[in-house]
Motif scaffolding. Structure first.
Motif, mmCIF file in Angstrom:
data_model
loop_
_atom_site.group_PDB
_atom_site.id
_atom_site.type_symbol
_atom_site.label_atom_id
_atom_site.label_comp_id
_atom_site.label_asym_id
_atom_site.label_seq_id
_atom_site.Cartn_x
_atom_site.Cartn_y
_atom_site.Cartn_z
ATOM 1 N N ALA A 59 -75.127 -51.887 -20.379
ATOM 2 C CA ALA A 59 -75.581 -52.791 -21.437
ATOM 3 C C ALA A 59 -74.659 -54.004 -21.557
ATOM 4 O O ALA A 59 -75.128 -55.145 -21.679
ATOM 5 C CB ALA A 59 -75.649 -52.038 -22.765
ATOM 6 N N ALA A 60 -73.335 -53.780 -21.502
ATOM 7 C CA ALA A 60 -72.380 -54.888 -21.606
ATOM 8 C C ALA A 60 -72.489 -55.819 -20.403
ATOM 9 O O ALA A 60 -72.386 -57.045 -20.544
ATOM 10 C CB ALA A 60 -70.958 -54.349 -21.733
ATOM 11 N N CYS A 61 -72.709 -55.264 -19.238
ATOM 12 C CA CYS A 61 -72.854 -56.100 -18.038
ATOM 13 C C CYS A 61 -74.071 -57.011 -18.159
ATOM 14 O O CYS A 61 -74.043 -58.165 -17.726
ATOM 15 C CB CYS A 61 -72.970 -55.219 -16.795
ATOM 16 N N GLY A 62 -75.127 -56.498 -18.747
ATOM 17 C CA GLY A 62 -76.291 -57.340 -19.000
ATOM 18 C C GLY A 62 -75.986 -58.426 -20.020
ATOM 19 O O GLY A 62 -76.376 -59.587 -19.862
ATOM 20 N N TRP A 63 -75.238 -58.064 -21.065
ATOM 21 C CA TRP A 63 -74.905 -59.002 -22.138
ATOM 22 C C TRP A 63 -74.107 -60.197 -21.617
ATOM 23 O O TRP A 63 -74.327 -61.343 -22.017
ATOM 24 C CB TRP A 63 -74.112 -58.254 -23.210
ATOM 25 N N PHE A 65 -73.918 -61.258 -18.450
ATOM 26 C CA PHE A 65 -74.406 -61.687 -17.132
ATOM 27 C C PHE A 65 -74.416 -63.211 -16.990
ATOM 28 O O PHE A 65 -73.947 -63.758 -15.985
ATOM 29 C CB PHE A 65 -75.810 -61.116 -16.902
ATOM 30 N N GLU A 66 -74.963 -63.898 -18.002
ATOM 31 C CA GLU A 66 -75.066 -65.363 -17.891
ATOM 32 C C GLU A 66 -73.693 -66.026 -17.897
ATOM 33 O O GLU A 66 -73.516 -67.083 -17.286
ATOM 34 C CB GLU A 66 -75.900 -65.939 -19.040
ATOM 35 N N ARG A 67 -72.727 -65.419 -18.547
ATOM 36 C CA ARG A 67 -71.391 -66.014 -18.627
ATOM 37 C C ARG A 67 -70.570 -65.759 -17.369
ATOM 38 O O ARG A 67 -69.747 -66.612 -16.986
ATOM 39 C CB ARG A 67 -70.654 -65.473 -19.844
ATOM 40 N N LEU A 68 -70.758 -64.612 -16.725
ATOM 41 C CA LEU A 68 -69.878 -64.243 -15.615
ATOM 42 C C LEU A 68 -70.525 -64.380 -14.240
ATOM 43 O O LEU A 68 -69.876 -64.822 -13.289
ATOM 44 C CB LEU A 68 -69.394 -62.800 -15.803
ATOM 45 N N VAL A 69 -71.771 -64.005 -14.110
ATOM 46 C CA VAL A 69 -72.386 -63.965 -12.782
ATOM 47 C C VAL A 69 -73.113 -65.258 -12.438
ATOM 48 O O VAL A 69 -72.918 -65.826 -11.360
ATOM 49 C CB VAL A 69 -73.356 -62.762 -12.661
ATOM 50 N N ALA A 101 -83.455 -54.524 -18.080
ATOM 51 C CA ALA A 101 -83.094 -55.767 -18.767
ATOM 52 C C ALA A 101 -82.213 -56.647 -17.884
ATOM 53 O O ALA A 101 -82.378 -57.874 -17.842
ATOM 54 C CB ALA A 101 -82.386 -55.450 -20.082
ATOM 55 N N LEU A 102 -81.293 -56.018 -17.154
ATOM 56 C CA LEU A 102 -80.429 -56.769 -16.247
ATOM 57 C C LEU A 102 -81.230 -57.389 -15.103
ATOM 58 O O LEU A 102 -81.034 -58.556 -14.760
ATOM 59 C CB LEU A 102 -79.327 -55.860 -15.693
ATOM 60 N N GLN A 107 -83.947 -61.932 -12.163
ATOM 61 C CA GLN A 107 -85.154 -62.616 -11.694
ATOM 62 C C GLN A 107 -85.332 -63.976 -12.355
ATOM 63 O O GLN A 107 -85.901 -64.885 -11.764
ATOM 64 C CB GLN A 107 -86.361 -61.705 -11.920
ATOM 65 N N ARG A 108 -84.805 -64.115 -13.579
ATOM 66 C CA ARG A 108 -84.896 -65.402 -14.268
ATOM 67 C C ARG A 108 -83.900 -66.415 -13.708
ATOM 68 O O ARG A 108 -84.232 -67.576 -13.487
ATOM 69 C CB ARG A 108 -84.640 -65.196 -15.762
ATOM 70 N N HIS A 109 -82.662 -65.963 -13.468
ATOM 71 C CA HIS A 109 -81.590 -66.895 -13.102
ATOM 72 C C HIS A 109 -81.293 -66.956 -11.605
ATOM 73 O O HIS A 109 -80.894 -68.008 -11.105
ATOM 74 C CB HIS A 109 -80.303 -66.510 -13.843
ATOM 75 N N LEU A 110 -81.412 -65.824 -10.908
ATOM 76 C CA LEU A 110 -81.012 -65.749 -9.493
ATOM 77 C C LEU A 110 -82.091 -65.021 -8.686
ATOM 78 O O LEU A 110 -81.825 -63.998 -8.055
ATOM 79 C CB LEU A 110 -79.668 -65.016 -9.383
ATOM 80 N N PRO A 111 -83.311 -65.540 -8.690
ATOM 81 C CA PRO A 111 -84.437 -64.786 -8.108
ATOM 82 C C PRO A 111 -84.347 -64.533 -6.613
ATOM 83 O O PRO A 111 -84.939 -63.571 -6.121
ATOM 84 C CB PRO A 111 -85.653 -65.659 -8.449
ATOM 85 N N GLU A 112 -83.598 -65.343 -5.892
ATOM 86 C CA GLU A 112 -83.529 -65.198 -4.428
ATOM 87 C C GLU A 112 -82.293 -64.436 -3.959
ATOM 88 O O GLU A 112 -82.102 -64.233 -2.759
ATOM 89 C CB GLU A 112 -83.547 -66.583 -3.760
ATOM 90 N N VAL A 113 -81.446 -64.016 -4.888
ATOM 91 C CA VAL A 113 -80.163 -63.406 -4.524
ATOM 92 C C VAL A 113 -80.336 -61.890 -4.328
ATOM 93 O O VAL A 113 -80.835 -61.205 -5.217
ATOM 94 C CB VAL A 113 -79.105 -63.684 -5.614
#
Length: 197
Positions: A59-63, A65-69, A101-102, A107-113
């Motif tokens: 859950a924290a990794c999802g939270w 995600f936008e800041r770190l990955v 959720a992650l 798929q929203r931010h890095l769909p091809e990765v």
């Protein structure tokens, strides 16, 4: 999530300080990632970045995600989490929903990765949860099999001995964190997955 803020803030600095490095495989997740101190040597010649943070849940990794990955714009992602969620009393179905959720954020931010999920490990310290761990892995694996570009990395099976119990030499004395032999096994398994690099 406030509990993680200090470490996440340090990781954000690390990400910004290496922003010019591109085409990296990002290792993201809980302490099994964070404590992989030999990651650069184990995958020598391959650009890798470790942004694991201690005690983190799926859950924290999802939270975060936008800041770190997302800012890293990785070539591929290797992800390990879920262990601590189950240790905190979460059900396998909850861990599966956190994973969903992650992947929605992926798929929203890095769909091809390409995204590689490392199976939740069978540690001696959490052996009482083994059926829940198996079920969580099964749910996540079934979802991954329906998702192009997503991969399941089975470290679970080789971490068991011939009697189906955890191999103690792969763990530190706490029965939870990986020993050097444990990381060597993970390295060996991951090198069999060309999509990671």
């Amino acid at each position: 999530m406030i509990w993680y803020e200090d470490e996440v803030h340090q990781l954000e600095k690390k990400v910004r300080s290496t922003a010019e490095v591109t085409n990296r495989t990002v290792f993201y997740g809980s302490s099994s990632i964070r404590l992989w101190n030999t990651l650069d040597q184990d995958f020598s010649g391959k650009p890798v970045l470790n942004i694991g943070f201690g005690g983190s849940t799926l859950a924290a990794c999802g939270w975060f995600f936008e800041r770190l990955v997302v800012p890293v714009q990785p070539r591929s992602i290797v992800f390990y989490a879920g262990d601590n969620d189950l240790g905190d009393g979460r059900h396998a179905e909850e861990v599966y929903l956190f994973f969903c959720a992650l992947t929605a954020k992926m798929q929203r931010h890095l769909p091809e990765v390409p995204f590689s999920f490392v199976a939740i490990k069978p540690s001696p310290a959490r052996w009482h949860l083994i059926n829940t761990i198996r079920f969580a892995n099964q749910l996540i694996r079934q979802k991954i099999e329906r998702m192009p570009g997503y991969h399941y990395v089975d470290i679970f099976t080789p971490m068991l001995d011939n009697s189906g119990r955890p191999r103690w030499e792969l763990f530190e004395s706490d029965g939870l964190h990986l020993s050097r032999k444990g990381y060597a096994l993970w390295q060996q398994v991951m090198l069999q997955h060309p999509e990671i690099f």
